[in-house]
Design a protein around this motif. Structure first.
Motif, PDB file in Angstrom:
ATOM      1  N   LYS A  47      51.615  18.761  41.215  1.00 51.06           N
ATOM      2  CA  LYS A  47      50.466  18.928  42.093  1.00 51.06           C
ATOM      3  C   LYS A  47      50.658  20.216  42.877  1.00 51.06           C
ATOM      4  O   LYS A  47      51.707  20.406  43.478  1.00 51.06           O
ATOM      5  N   LYS A  48      49.656  21.073  42.856  1.00 50.19           N
ATOM      6  CA  LYS A  48      49.761  22.288  43.669  1.00 50.19           C
ATOM      7  C   LYS A  48      48.601  22.351  44.648  1.00 50.19           C
ATOM      8  O   LYS A  48      47.469  22.032  44.282  1.00 50.19           O
ATOM      9  N   VAL A  49      48.902  22.758  45.861  1.00 52.33           N
ATOM     10  CA  VAL A  49      47.849  23.047  46.831  1.00 52.33           C
ATOM     11  C   VAL A  49      47.691  24.561  46.838  1.00 52.33           C
ATOM     12  O   VAL A  49      48.688  25.296  46.917  1.00 52.33           O
ATOM     13  N   VAL A  50      46.448  25.019  46.715  1.00 55.93           N
ATOM     14  CA  VAL A  50      46.226  26.471  46.682  1.00 55.93           C
ATOM     15  C   VAL A  50      45.292  26.868  47.815  1.00 55.93           C
ATOM     16  O   VAL A  50      44.185  26.356  47.937  1.00 55.93           O
ATOM     17  N   LYS A  51      45.761  27.752  48.664  1.00 58.08           N
ATOM     18  CA  LYS A  51      44.938  28.236  49.773  1.00 58.08           C
ATOM     19  C   LYS A  51      44.533  29.678  49.482  1.00 58.08           C
ATOM     20  O   LYS A  51      45.369  30.487  49.059  1.00 58.08           O
ATOM     21  N   PHE A  52      43.258  29.978  49.671  1.00 61.22           N
ATOM     22  CA  PHE A  52      42.791  31.346  49.444  1.00 61.22           C
ATOM     23  C   PHE A  52      42.287  31.947  50.747  1.00 61.22           C
ATOM     24  O   PHE A  52      41.466  31.342  51.450  1.00 61.22           O
ATOM     25  N   GLY A  53      42.767  33.114  51.064  1.00 58.61           N
ATOM     26  CA  GLY A  53      42.383  33.797  52.308  1.00 58.61           C
ATOM     27  C   GLY A  53      41.000  34.426  52.191  1.00 58.61           C
ATOM     28  O   GLY A  53      40.388  34.458  51.116  1.00 58.61           O
ATOM     29  N   GLY A  54      40.516  34.929  53.323  1.00 56.63           N
ATOM     30  CA  GLY A  54      39.154  35.453  53.407  1.00 56.63           C
ATOM     31  C   GLY A  54      38.863  36.593  52.440  1.00 56.63           C
ATOM     32  O   GLY A  54      37.782  36.647  51.844  1.00 56.63           O
ATOM     33  N   SER A  55      39.827  37.497  52.255  1.00 58.74           N
ATOM     34  CA  SER A  55      39.533  38.627  51.361  1.00 58.74           C
ATOM     35  C   SER A  55      39.461  38.159  49.910  1.00 58.74           C
ATOM     36  O   SER A  55      38.806  38.777  49.078  1.00 58.74           O
ATOM     37  N   SER A  56      40.116  37.030  49.606  1.00 57.29           N
ATOM     38  CA  SER A  56      40.056  36.481  48.245  1.00 57.29           C
ATOM     39  C   SER A  56      38.705  35.811  47.976  1.00 57.29           C
ATOM     40  O   SER A  56      38.407  35.464  46.836  1.00 57.29           O
ATOM     41  N   LEU A  57      37.921  35.596  49.041  1.00 62.45           N
ATOM     42  CA  LEU A  57      36.653  34.855  48.891  1.00 62.45           C
ATOM     43  C   LEU A  57      35.497  35.607  49.543  1.00 62.45           C
ATOM     44  O   LEU A  57      34.510  35.017  49.969  1.00 62.45           O
ATOM     45  N   ALA A  58      35.629  36.941  49.623  1.00 65.78           N
ATOM     46  CA  ALA A  58      34.642  37.720  50.363  1.00 65.78           C
ATOM     47  C   ALA A  58      33.341  37.919  49.596  1.00 65.78           C
ATOM     48  O   ALA A  58      32.300  38.191  50.182  1.00 65.78           O
ATOM     49  N   SER A  59      33.383  37.791  48.270  1.00 65.58           N
ATOM     50  CA  SER A  59      32.197  38.071  47.454  1.00 65.58           C
ATOM     51  C   SER A  59      32.227  37.192  46.208  1.00 65.58           C
ATOM     52  O   SER A  59      33.248  36.558  45.913  1.00 65.58           O
ATOM     53  N   ALA A  60      31.110  37.204  45.457  1.00 65.75           N
ATOM     54  CA  ALA A  60      31.045  36.403  44.222  1.00 65.75           C
ATOM     55  C   ALA A  60      32.124  36.875  43.245  1.00 65.75           C
ATOM     56  O   ALA A  60      32.758  36.073  42.556  1.00 65.75           O
ATOM     57  N   GLU A  61      32.343  38.181  43.231  1.00 65.90           N
ATOM     58  CA  GLU A  61      33.346  38.746  42.321  1.00 65.90           C
ATOM     59  C   GLU A  61      34.747  38.171  42.634  1.00 65.90           C
ATOM     60  O   GLU A  61      35.498  37.787  41.737  1.00 65.90           O
TER      61      GLU A  61
ATOM     62  N   PHE B  99      35.302  35.362  44.244  1.00 63.08           N
ATOM     63  CA  PHE B  99      35.248  33.934  43.910  1.00 63.08           C
ATOM     64  C   PHE B  99      35.567  33.722  42.428  1.00 63.08           C
ATOM     65  O   PHE B  99      36.237  32.757  42.054  1.00 63.08           O
ATOM     66  N   GLN B 100      35.052  34.622  41.599  1.00 60.47           N
ATOM     67  CA  GLN B 100      35.316  34.469  40.163  1.00 60.47           C
ATOM     68  C   GLN B 100      36.795  34.622  39.839  1.00 60.47           C
ATOM     69  O   GLN B 100      37.342  33.879  39.025  1.00 60.47           O
ATOM     70  N   LYS B 101      37.441  35.583  40.512  1.00 56.94           N
ATOM     71  CA  LYS B 101      38.897  35.741  40.304  1.00 56.94           C
ATOM     72  C   LYS B 101      39.607  34.454  40.689  1.00 56.94           C
ATOM     73  O   LYS B 101      40.510  33.987  40.004  1.00 56.94           O
ATOM     74  N   VAL B 102      39.168  33.892  41.827  1.00 56.42           N
ATOM     75  CA  VAL B 102      39.784  32.662  42.321  1.00 56.42           C
ATOM     76  C   VAL B 102      39.549  31.513  41.327  1.00 56.42           C
ATOM     77  O   VAL B 102      40.461  30.747  41.008  1.00 56.42           O
ATOM     78  N   GLY B 103      38.310  31.438  40.815  1.00 53.91           N
ATOM     79  CA  GLY B 103      37.984  30.413  39.813  1.00 53.91           C
ATOM     80  C   GLY B 103      38.909  30.526  38.602  1.00 53.91           C
ATOM     81  O   GLY B 103      39.446  29.522  38.113  1.00 53.91           O
ATOM     82  N   ASN B 104      39.131  31.750  38.152  1.00 54.31           N
ATOM     83  CA  ASN B 104      40.006  31.953  36.978  1.00 54.31           C
ATOM     84  C   ASN B 104      41.434  31.520  37.285  1.00 54.31           C
ATOM     85  O   ASN B 104      42.103  30.912  36.455  1.00 54.31           O
TER      86      ASN B 104
END
Ligand code: ASP
Length: 439
Positions: free
Chosen positions: A2-16, A18-23
Motif C-alpha cells: 500500500k502506498k500513500v502518494v501526496k502531490f504538491g501544488g506545482s504537481s497539480l497546477a494545470s491539466a497537463e 494532472f496528467q503527469k500525476v495520473g500516469n
C-alpha cells in the motif's frame, strides 16, 4: 503493498500536470491513497489557489464584493476540468462556497477549499472514492492536532476502502468547523493517512528530485541526498532546509514508514529516502549542510563561575521569563554564552541584561550580534575520524573565522557559528571539502 502518494501544488497546477500525476498513479497499482494539494503556480509569476482564496476571503470578511476574485478561482479549476475532458460540474460547490464566504465561515475554511475542490477533481479523474478529511482529521479545542482520535477515526473510515483521494491541509474541530494545518500542511496529511492505513511507503511528490546536500541558492547544482534518517532531517530542517513540512515526519516516524521524496517532472529519479535507520553509508561522510543567519550571542563572564551551583539555571530562567528560546549554550570554566535569535532578543534586550545582572551578578557581559549558525549533519561522522578537523581546516583556508563550535552528544551534527557575512563562504568551503574534493 500500500502506498500513500501526496502531490504538491506545482504537481497539480494545470491539466497537463494532472496528467503527469495520473500516469504516475496508474503506473503502480500500490498507489492507492492519494493526497492532493491545491493547484499551485503554473509559472513563476502565477498565484497559488490557496493565496487567491485567502485574498478573496479577506474581501468577504470586510463585506466587500468578491465575485470577481471567486470567478477567477473558479476559472482555474474549470481550466483543469476542461483540459482533462472530465464530465464534472463544480458550480453547485462554488455556490455553496460563495454563500459560506458571505456568512464568514472563517479563513481556514476558505483556504481549505483549494484542496477540497482539487480532491473532487482528482477523485473524478482517477475513479477513486473521495474522503473528506473534515470527517476524520480532528483538531482539539486549543487548535492542536488530535493524533489519537484522528488515527482511530481515519483508520476506521479507510478500512474497507480500496482506493481513495483524501485532500490535504485540513481537518475539523469536533463541532465540524474546518481547521487547516500551517502552510504546506498537505505533507502532514499525507503522513497521517500513511499511518492510518499502515502504508508501506509514503511517497511525497514535488517539483525537485529530493533533498540537496546544500542550498542550491548557495551551491551551484549541489548533489542530491539519496538516504537520510529522520533524525538527520530534523537537524537540517530546523536549520532551514525545506522541502517537507517539519511536522510531516512525526506520524510516520514511530510507525517505521519510510518517506520517499519524488519529482513529478522526473518520475524516474530515485529521489530521497527518509528512513528511521539505515546501514547505508552516505556517499560523502556528511549527509547535508544547512544554516541560518540572524543570531546573537550573549557572553557572560564571572570569576569562579564553575563553582557556583545553579549558575546556568539562573541565567536560562531569565531567558525563559522573557519568553526567549535559546538555541545553544557553549561554556568555558568562567564563561557561558547563550545563543538566541537576534530579532527576538532585540525586543527584550534590556530586560534580559538587567535580569542576568540581578540573577548572577556577572563580572562582564558582552553581546555579539549578526552571527550565522551552520549545521554539518551526518550519521557517518560518528564512525569517521577527522571530520571536525577537515571542517575547520576548510574554514581556515577560506579565511572564515569560527566564532562558536557545538557538537551534539549524538555526534550527528557539528554546529558552527560564523559572522553573517561569512555564511556563504563557509558553506561553500565545507561543501567543497566533503563533496567536491572529498579529501
Ligand atoms: N495549499 C496549502 C499551501 O499552499 C497547503 C499545501 O500545499 O500543502 O500552503
Amino acid at each position: 503493498m500500500k502506498k500513500v502518494v501526496k502531490f504538491g501544488g506545482s504537481s497539480l497546477a494545470s491539466a497537463e500536470q494532472f496528467q503527469k500525476v495520473g500516469n504516475i498513479i496508474r503506473a503502480d497499482v500500490d498507489r492507492k491513497f492519494v493526497v492532493p494539494s491545491a493547484p499551485g503556480k503554473r509559472f513563476s509569476a502565477d498565484t497559488k489557489v490557496t493565496d487567491m482564496l485567502y485574498a478573496c476571503y479577506a474581501l468577504a470578511e470586510k463585506d466587500h464584493d468578491f465575485t470577481k476574485e471567486m470567478t477567477k478561482i473558479e476559472e482555474r479549476y474549470q481550466e483543469i476540468i476542461d483540459g482533462l475532458g472530465l464530465d464534472l460540474n463544480l458550480t453547485p460547490e462554488f455556490n455553496k462556497i460563495f454563500d459560506n464566504f458571505k456568512q464568514k465561515a472563517g479563513s481556514d475554511y476558505a483556504a481549505s477549499r483549494g484542496e477540497y475542490l482539487n480532491g473532487i477533481i482528482m477523485a473524478n479523474y482517477l475513479g477513486y472514492e473521495f474522503v473528506d478529511p473534515a470527517e476524520a482529521i480532528v483538531f482539539k479545542e486549543d487548535g492542536s492536532f488530535d493524533a489519537e482520535t484522528t488515527n482511530n477515526l481515519l483508520s476506521q473510515r479507510l478500512a474497507d476502502v480500496e482506493r481513495a483521494v483524501i485532500p490535504g491541509f485540513y481537518g475539523a474541530y469536533a463541532d465540524g468547523k474546518v481547521k487547516t494545518f500551517s502552510r504546506g500542511g498537505s505533507d502532514v496529511t499525507g503522513s497521517i493517512v500513511a499511518k492510518a492505513v499502515q502504508a508501506d511507503v509514503y511517497e511525497n511528490w514535488t517539483d525537485v528530485s529530493g533533498f540537496m546536500i546544500a542550498d542550491p541558492r548557495i551551491i551551484n547544482n549541489p548533489k542530491g541526498i539519496e538516504t537520510i534518517t529522520y533524525a538527520e532531517l530534523r537537524e537540517l530542517a530546523y536549520m532551514g532546509a525545506s522541502v517537507l513540512h517539519e511536522d510531516a515526519i512525526f506520524p510516520v516516524r514511530k510507525e517505521g514508514i519510510p518517506i520517499n521524496i519524488k519529482n513529478t517532472n522526473a518520475p524516474d529519479d530515485e529521489g530521497t529516502w527518509i528512513v528511521g535507520n539505515t546501514c547505508q553509508k552516505s556517499k560523502y561522510i556528511i549527509t547535508g549542510i544547512a544554516g541560518k543567519k540572524g543570531f546573537a550571542s550573549i557572553n557572560i563572564e564571572k570569576d569562579q563561575m564553575n563553582t557556583e551551583v545553579g549558575f546556568g539555571r539562573k541565567v536560562l530562567q531569565v531567558f525563559e521569563e522573557c519568553g526567549i528560546n535559546f538555541e545553544h549554550m557553549p561554556s568555558g570554566i568562567d564563561t557561558l554564552s547563550v545563543m538566541v535569535h537576534q530579532s527576538e532578543f532585540e525586543a527584550k534586550e534590556q530586560s534580559i541584561l538587567y535580569g542576568i545582572t540581578k540573577a548572577v551578578n556577572p563580572d562582564h557581559i558582552d553581546i555579539q550580534s549578526d552571527l550565522a549558525l551552520i549545521a554539518v549533519v551526518g550519521r557517518g561522522m560518528k564512525a569517521t575520524r577527522g571530520t571536525a578537523g577537515r571542517i575547520f581546516a576548510a574554514l581556515a583556508h577560506a579565511n572564515v573565522n569560527v566564532r562558536m563550535i557545538d557538537q551534539g552528544s549524538s555526534e550527528l551534527n557539528i554546529i558552527i557559528g560564523v559572522s553573517n557575512e561569512d555564511f556563504e563562504a563557509a558553506i561553500k568551503a565545507i561543501y567543497a571539502i566533503f563533496v567536491e574534493i572529498q579529501l
